[in-house]
Scaffold this active site. Sequence first.
Site, short mmCIF file in Angstrom:
data_model
loop_
_atom_site.label_atom_id
_atom_site.label_comp_id
_atom_site.label_asym_id
_atom_site.label_seq_id
_atom_site.Cartn_x
_atom_site.Cartn_y
_atom_site.Cartn_z
N ASP A 40 1.80 -9.32 87.50
CA ASP A 40 3.16 -9.36 86.95
C ASP A 40 3.86 -8.03 87.21
OD1 ASP A 40 2.88 -11.90 85.99
OD2 ASP A 40 2.43 -11.29 83.93
N LYS A 62 7.94 -12.21 87.33
CA LYS A 62 9.23 -12.83 87.04
C LYS A 62 10.16 -11.75 86.50
CE LYS A 62 6.77 -16.98 85.55
NZ LYS A 62 6.44 -17.83 84.40
N MET A 173 11.07 -8.79 74.26
CA MET A 173 12.05 -9.52 75.07
C MET A 173 13.32 -9.82 74.27
SD MET A 173 9.37 -12.18 76.92
CE MET A 173 8.74 -12.73 75.33
#
Length: 261
Positions: A40, A62, A173
């Site tokens: 990641d 991502k 997030m």
Amino acid sequence: MSGRHGAGRVTLVGGGPGSEELMTVGGVRALADADVVLYDRLAPHTLLPRLSPGALLIDVGKKPGHHPISQHGIELLMIDHARSGAHVVRLKGGDPYVLGRGGEEVLACRAAGIPVTVLSGVTSAIAVPAAAGIPLTHRGVSHMFTVVSGHDPLSDDELRHLVGLGGTIVVLMGVSTLPQLVAGLRRHGMTATIPIAIIERGHSDEQKTTISDIDGIVDAAALAGVGAPAVLVIGEVVRLAHDGNDEADRILRRAESLTEI
């Protein structure tokens, strides 16, 4: 693939918040033994040429609004390489089981009959506040903390329960949903003077902390140009920010003095 390890298998490795010092011994050993590494963007991937010499390195990271490889695609890659006889390491930022979709990847491997092991990592929910000098619990201040995802706005029930629990709230997030979060917490009774810290790019040379109270944090974040990745810490423990980040302590004192004017 070389198949040097015989039957294929998958190891999910929690890489921590990005600092080599916070990787586990087990994680380093798994990377040294890997044939293939799927990593990641928030994992410590810059270390891979040294930690996984000779392994095939595949970036499956991502970014907000940009997912070149879907979650299902990542799972298929793991399974296909393992079926060819490879030891596949899935290197993830933080801990695979803390808002990391590790559970989905384990279930996919098991459904495909692929042996899978999970090596826990240091979650950014704990490590990043510590890098800013913020303890999540402190005697007489907070004896609990709750970790939530800010990827999507929380429901009214979730917000009400968060306020009712008290203690420290850690949001991962949560930059994009910050306005909805603070409005919801206030709507359900959180005191306006509760401090919030936003720690960007924790454990990197670009680490930055923005601190204000709940009523001023949206404006403060906009003024500071806050962006992801970042960890939010909400609660009285923010006032304890100390040696880990002198700038955080200075900003908090300044914010408090402006509030009193």
